[in-house]
Design a protein around this motif. Structure first.
Motif, PDB file in Angstrom:
ATOM      1  N   MET A  62      91.866  31.497  73.792  1.00 56.18           N
ATOM      2  CA  MET A  62      93.023  31.895  74.551  1.00 56.18           C
ATOM      3  C   MET A  62      94.287  31.857  73.689  1.00 56.18           C
ATOM      4  O   MET A  62      95.149  32.719  73.804  1.00 56.18           O
ATOM      5  CB  MET A  62      93.156  30.959  75.763  1.00 56.18           C
ATOM      6  CG  MET A  62      94.272  31.311  76.672  1.00 56.18           C
ATOM      7  SD  MET A  62      93.875  32.865  77.464  1.00 56.18           S
ATOM      8  CE  MET A  62      95.159  32.953  78.608  1.00 56.18           C
ATOM      9  N   LYS A  63      94.373  30.840  72.836  1.00 54.37           N
ATOM     10  CA  LYS A  63      95.526  30.702  71.960  1.00 54.37           C
ATOM     11  C   LYS A  63      95.585  31.847  70.954  1.00 54.37           C
ATOM     12  O   LYS A  63      96.671  32.364  70.650  1.00 54.37           O
ATOM     13  CB  LYS A  63      95.453  29.356  71.245  1.00 54.37           C
ATOM     14  CG  LYS A  63      96.664  29.029  70.439  1.00 54.37           C
ATOM     15  CD  LYS A  63      96.536  27.637  69.834  1.00 54.37           C
ATOM     16  CE  LYS A  63      97.768  27.298  69.035  1.00 54.37           C
ATOM     17  NZ  LYS A  63      97.670  25.972  68.421  1.00 54.37           N
ATOM     18  N   ALA A  64      94.438  32.300  70.475  1.00 53.34           N
ATOM     19  CA  ALA A  64      94.385  33.406  69.523  1.00 53.34           C
ATOM     20  C   ALA A  64      94.848  34.707  70.181  1.00 53.34           C
ATOM     21  O   ALA A  64      95.513  35.539  69.545  1.00 53.34           O
ATOM     22  CB  ALA A  64      92.976  33.560  68.964  1.00 53.34           C
ATOM     23  N   VAL A  65      94.519  34.911  71.441  1.00 47.16           N
ATOM     24  CA  VAL A  65      94.944  36.114  72.160  1.00 47.16           C
ATOM     25  C   VAL A  65      96.462  36.117  72.328  1.00 47.16           C
ATOM     26  O   VAL A  65      97.120  37.145  72.131  1.00 47.16           O
ATOM     27  CB  VAL A  65      94.224  36.186  73.532  1.00 47.16           C
ATOM     28  CG1 VAL A  65      94.801  37.314  74.373  1.00 47.16           C
ATOM     29  CG2 VAL A  65      92.738  36.371  73.352  1.00 47.16           C
ATOM     30  N   ILE A  66      97.031  34.981  72.679  1.00 49.45           N
ATOM     31  CA  ILE A  66      98.487  34.891  72.852  1.00 49.45           C
ATOM     32  C   ILE A  66      99.202  35.156  71.532  1.00 49.45           C
ATOM     33  O   ILE A  66     100.200  35.900  71.489  1.00 49.45           O
ATOM     34  CB  ILE A  66      98.867  33.507  73.434  1.00 49.45           C
ATOM     35  CG1 ILE A  66      98.336  33.380  74.852  1.00 49.45           C
ATOM     36  CG2 ILE A  66     100.374  33.303  73.397  1.00 49.45           C
ATOM     37  CD1 ILE A  66      98.521  32.022  75.464  1.00 49.45           C
ATOM     38  N   ILE A  67      98.687  34.609  70.444  1.00 43.84           N
ATOM     39  CA  ILE A  67      99.292  34.839  69.134  1.00 43.84           C
ATOM     40  C   ILE A  67      99.156  36.310  68.736  1.00 43.84           C
ATOM     41  O   ILE A  67     100.096  36.918  68.210  1.00 43.84           O
ATOM     42  CB  ILE A  67      98.668  33.902  68.074  1.00 43.84           C
ATOM     43  CG1 ILE A  67      99.079  32.455  68.365  1.00 43.84           C
ATOM     44  CG2 ILE A  67      99.074  34.320  66.672  1.00 43.84           C
ATOM     45  CD1 ILE A  67      98.396  31.430  67.491  1.00 43.84           C
ATOM     46  N   SER A  68      98.009  36.917  69.018  1.00 48.27           N
ATOM     47  CA  SER A  68      97.797  38.334  68.701  1.00 48.27           C
ATOM     48  C   SER A  68      98.750  39.222  69.494  1.00 48.27           C
ATOM     49  O   SER A  68      99.333  40.169  68.963  1.00 48.27           O
ATOM     50  CB  SER A  68      96.350  38.738  68.995  1.00 48.27           C
ATOM     51  OG  SER A  68      95.465  37.999  68.203  1.00 48.27           O
ATOM     52  N   VAL A  69      98.908  38.919  70.783  1.00 52.09           N
ATOM     53  CA  VAL A  69      99.827  39.693  71.623  1.00 52.09           C
ATOM     54  C   VAL A  69     101.256  39.512  71.135  1.00 52.09           C
ATOM     55  O   VAL A  69     102.039  40.471  71.082  1.00 52.09           O
ATOM     56  CB  VAL A  69      99.677  39.278  73.104  1.00 52.09           C
ATOM     57  CG1 VAL A  69     100.798  39.863  73.956  1.00 52.09           C
ATOM     58  CG2 VAL A  69      98.332  39.709  73.648  1.00 52.09           C
ATOM     59  N   PHE A  70     101.624  38.309  70.746  1.00 51.47           N
ATOM     60  CA  PHE A  70     102.964  38.054  70.228  1.00 51.47           C
ATOM     61  C   PHE A  70     103.238  38.865  68.971  1.00 51.47           C
ATOM     62  O   PHE A  70     104.279  39.513  68.844  1.00 51.47           O
ATOM     63  CB  PHE A  70     103.145  36.553  69.951  1.00 51.47           C
ATOM     64  CG  PHE A  70     104.449  36.228  69.285  1.00 51.47           C
ATOM     65  CD1 PHE A  70     105.639  36.280  69.992  1.00 51.47           C
ATOM     66  CD2 PHE A  70     104.484  35.902  67.938  1.00 51.47           C
ATOM     67  CE1 PHE A  70     106.842  35.988  69.376  1.00 51.47           C
ATOM     68  CE2 PHE A  70     105.684  35.618  67.311  1.00 51.47           C
ATOM     69  CZ  PHE A  70     106.861  35.653  68.040  1.00 51.47           C
ATOM     70  N   PHE A  71     102.293  38.850  68.021  1.00 47.24           N
ATOM     71  CA  PHE A  71     102.494  39.595  66.783  1.00 47.24           C
ATOM     72  C   PHE A  71     102.471  41.099  67.028  1.00 47.24           C
ATOM     73  O   PHE A  71     103.231  41.844  66.401  1.00 47.24           O
ATOM     74  CB  PHE A  71     101.457  39.197  65.725  1.00 47.24           C
ATOM     75  CG  PHE A  71     101.796  37.915  65.031  1.00 47.24           C
ATOM     76  CD1 PHE A  71     102.982  37.776  64.330  1.00 47.24           C
ATOM     77  CD2 PHE A  71     100.925  36.834  65.073  1.00 47.24           C
ATOM     78  CE1 PHE A  71     103.311  36.599  63.691  1.00 47.24           C
ATOM     79  CE2 PHE A  71     101.244  35.648  64.434  1.00 47.24           C
ATOM     80  CZ  PHE A  71     102.434  35.520  63.745  1.00 47.24           C
TER      81      PHE A  71
END
Length: 127
Positions: free
Chosen positions: A1-10
């Motif tokens: 879930m944390k990786a998805v949030i970081i990907s969406v942020f970038f």
């Protein structure tokens, strides 16, 4: 879930940066064009300064005056062509309207529902 949030942020950061560049790109191109034009005018003005006894200011004013004169002549010629072609277009539009009116006059259903040419011409003249 944390990786998805970081990907969406970038991804959103990249899209925001791209949106900023597209907004700023036209301003940067205008600045670049102004710099190139300044270099062009300087180069043209420097040539008479080096090859004649004229000062840089005199040659710059001469070049600027010549450029404005050429732009004025070009606008005058272009303006007269635009006026001539607009007159030609107006005549062609009038003949096309007359032709269309003649062709549509043969159909009773269409002639009842469409305005006449004189009504259209009055509306165009008013606008």
């Amino acid at each position: 879930m944390k990786a998805v949030i970081i990907s969406v942020f970038f991804a959103s950061l990249i899209l925001a940066t791209a949106g900023l560049f597209t907004s700023v790109l036209s301003v940067l191109l205008l600045i670049f064009a102004g710099i190139l034009f300044g270099i062009f005018v300087h180069a043209i003005s420097a040539w008479p300064t080096e090859n004649t006894p004229l000062s840089y200011l005199a040659s710059f004013l001469g070049v600027a005056t010549l450029m404005l004169l050429l732009i004025g002549i070009g606008c005058f010629n272009l303006g007269s062509q635009i006026v001539r072609r607009t007159d030609e277009l107006w005549n062609q539009l009038q003949s096309a309207v007359q032709t269309a009116d003649e062709k549509l006059a043969h159909n009773d259903w269409i002639s009842e529902r469409l305005p006449s040419v004189s009504e259209i011409q009055d509306k165009v003249a008013q606008s």
